[in-house]
Design an enzyme around this catalytic site. Structure first.
Site, mmCIF file in Angstrom:
data_model
loop_
_atom_site.group_PDB
_atom_site.id
_atom_site.type_symbol
_atom_site.label_atom_id
_atom_site.label_comp_id
_atom_site.label_asym_id
_atom_site.label_seq_id
_atom_site.Cartn_x
_atom_site.Cartn_y
_atom_site.Cartn_z
ATOM 1 C CD GLU A 206 -8.203 3.570 2.709
ATOM 2 O OE1 GLU A 206 -6.977 3.226 2.644
ATOM 3 O OE2 GLU A 206 -8.703 4.064 1.755
ATOM 4 C CD GLU A 327 -9.656 8.469 2.299
ATOM 5 O OE1 GLU A 327 -9.023 8.068 1.573
ATOM 6 O OE2 GLU A 327 -9.613 8.437 3.507
#
Ligand code: AHR
Length: 523
Positions: A206, A327
């Site tokens: 991220e 994820e």
């Protein structure tokens, strides 16, 4: 929300005989939908990678500490500090890979703090997750021992946000180099002679957010630097995964596919949670509006991922670069009274449906999606396993992963599904989701999810292109779509044998109950 099978009051509140009559009447009046499924048994081409059934475990809340790791001196049965019960449970799902150490934690993690004698390891603050002190007692050796005990492939995520190319380069050398070198020698001094030969490496996490708040252009340049110095040693060819987009950030995918040479990147990641960021709602005790909306958001992942795939196809029509959904899962409000930074939530039949639908979809896209990792395996978000001191329980999501393991590395069979609808306040979702595969022993497996809380689906399944004579089935269902397992009732939701079906030549008729996950085996 109405309970299934027309039971609208607690039978314990009325005399037993009357409640039995009501249950019987409810069953008799149960509404049904018609549905059909054609399975093209002779048209399979793509393989479903078992890595689609992968996992993610971060230094977050009670996932690592208390979830896997109790330490060697614990009275909880363990092997070198790792809980035996959790390892045994996950092995039954044939867990194919485990991504670690984060998540947001990965971009603050310095691997050297987690090797060497435990008493010499420095502590750090886990700033992302509850501000707790991390004592680094679970580090590289412990994680790779866990993977070894689980018989699973490690996926190690390097620190790009606050680390350096040198730090990542040295970590790869420490883990994978067999010869004489400063890092390999340090590994030996720390008790491990042979390299672990870890193949999968995430290059940051991220990086548009907690991993450094970067622009995609800047991250693409950094990726090339970090990936260059993450070297192959011996026969171990690294499969490097670029930190991908958040949900609908299509520009991130576009820029990375354009700017990173494809030979440098085995995979490009994507994170997609089934949540509302503002008000996530409770994990249990939800009303029908939340039930419907969670499933709507789950089904929406298909359009979002399809758009990312379209962008990848533009730059990589041969589908060389894997899409790695590393994820995914549900994200609700934490359980009342628990640390908000620990992300502990209950897990109901609703979560089982999210798992079943998502995995069916990943199967369908297996020519592009080669890996996915549910967040997170133990005690965090959409967990498979909960622990409480010496106790452990399996969630409905666990049971879906265990039932679906028959799809691992099987050949995807194209299906044509005609489903009824689940309608709520004028909005509609398909009641059913389905996927089919053919395994190496020539057995067909069909996974089906019926999200309708009240209506069964009367299905006709045409097994086109293959003769079958036997069928077995398993079902996960419960009285209410909000049902879940607790430490006082740990087996309220668990798979049972499914028998409500008839096979005649290659036509199977089956009643897929309201609110259920069913896996059929035909041979
Ligand atoms: O899974 C929890 C967090 O969600 C991860 O650390 C991060 O990558 C994502 O935002």
């Amino acid at each position: 929300m109405k309970m299934k099978r027309g039971i609208i009051m607690n039978p314990g509140m009325i005399p037993a005989v009357v409640s039995l009559i009501l249950i019987f009447a409810g069953s008799a009046l149960q509404a049904q939908q018609e549905a059909s499924l054609t399975v093209n048994a002779d048209l399979g081409e793509k393989q479903i990678s078992r890595h689609i059934y992968g996992h993610f475990s971060e230094h977050l809340g009670r996932c690592i500490y208390g979830g896997y790791w109790v330490g060697e001196d614990s009275e909880i049965p363990n092997t070198r500090g790792i809980r035996t019960d959790v390892v045994e449970a996950l092995k039954k799902t044939a867990i194919p890979n485990l991504r670690w150490p984060g998540g947001c934690f990965a971009d603050e993690y310095h691997w050297r703090d987690g090797v060497g004698p435990q008493e010499n390891r420095p502590t750090m603050i886990n700033t992302h997750w509850g501000g707790v002190t991390e004592d680094n007692s679970f580090g590289t050796h412990e994680f790779l021992d866990l993977c070894n005990q689980l018989e699973t492939e490690p996926v190690v995520v390097g620190n790009v946000g606050s680390g350096t190319p040198e730090e990542l380069s040295k970590w790869v050398e420490y883990i994978n180099f067999d010869g004489v070198s400063p890092m390999a020698n340090m590994r030996r001094e720390n008790g491990r002679e042979d390299p672990w030969n870890v193949v999968y490496w995430g290059i940051g996490n991220e990086n548009w957010g907690c991993g450094g708040h970067m622009s995609p252009e800047y991250y693409a340049e950094l990726y090339k630097r970090f990936a260059t110095y993450a070297r192959n040693y011996g026969d171990t060819r690294l499969r490097k995964i670029a930190g991908g987009a958040n949900t609908t950030d299509y520009n991130w995918t576009e820029v990375l596919m354009k700017n990173i040479p494809h030979w440098m990147m085995w995979g490009l990641s994507l994170h997609h949670y089934t949540t509302w960021w503002e008000n996530k709602g409770p994990a249990t005790g939800f009303e029908e509006d939340r039930y419907f909306d969670v499933l709507r958001r789950c089904i929406e992942i298909e359009d979002v991922i399809d758009r990312h795939i379209t962008i990848m196809d533009k730059y990589d029509p041969a589908k060389r670069v894997a899409l790695v959904v590393d994820e995914w899962g549900t994200w609700y409000n934490v359980e009342p009274g628990t640390n908000p930074g620990f992300l502990f939530q209950q897990n109901t039949m609703r979560d089982a449906f999210v798992a079943g639908i998502s995995l069916n979809y990943f199967n369908e896209k297996s020519d592009r999606i080669k890996m996915a990792n549910i967040a997170q395996t133990v005690n965090v978000l959409q967990a498979l396993v909960f622990t409480d001191e010496e106790k452990m329980l399996l969630t409905p999501t666990y049971h879906v992963f265990e039932m679906y393991k028959v799809h691992h590395d099987a050949t995807l069979l194209p299906v044509d599904l005609v489903s009824g609808s689940y309608e709520f306040e004028g909005k509609k979702l398909p009641s059913l989701s389905a996927s089919a595969s053919l395994d190496a022993q020539g057995r067909i497996h069909i996974s089906l999810v019926n999200i309708h809380p009240d209506e069964d689906s009367e299905m006709t399944i045409d097994l086109r292109g293959m003769e079958v004579s036997k069928v077995n089935g398993r079902i996960l269902t419960s009285g209410d779509v909000g049902d879940h397992n607790t430490f006082s009732d740990p087996e309220k939701v668990k798979p049972e044998e499914f028998t409500d079906m008839k096979l005649k030549k290659s036509i199977l008729t089956a009643t897929i109950p309201a609110g259920s996950v069913v896996v059929l085996e035909l041979f």
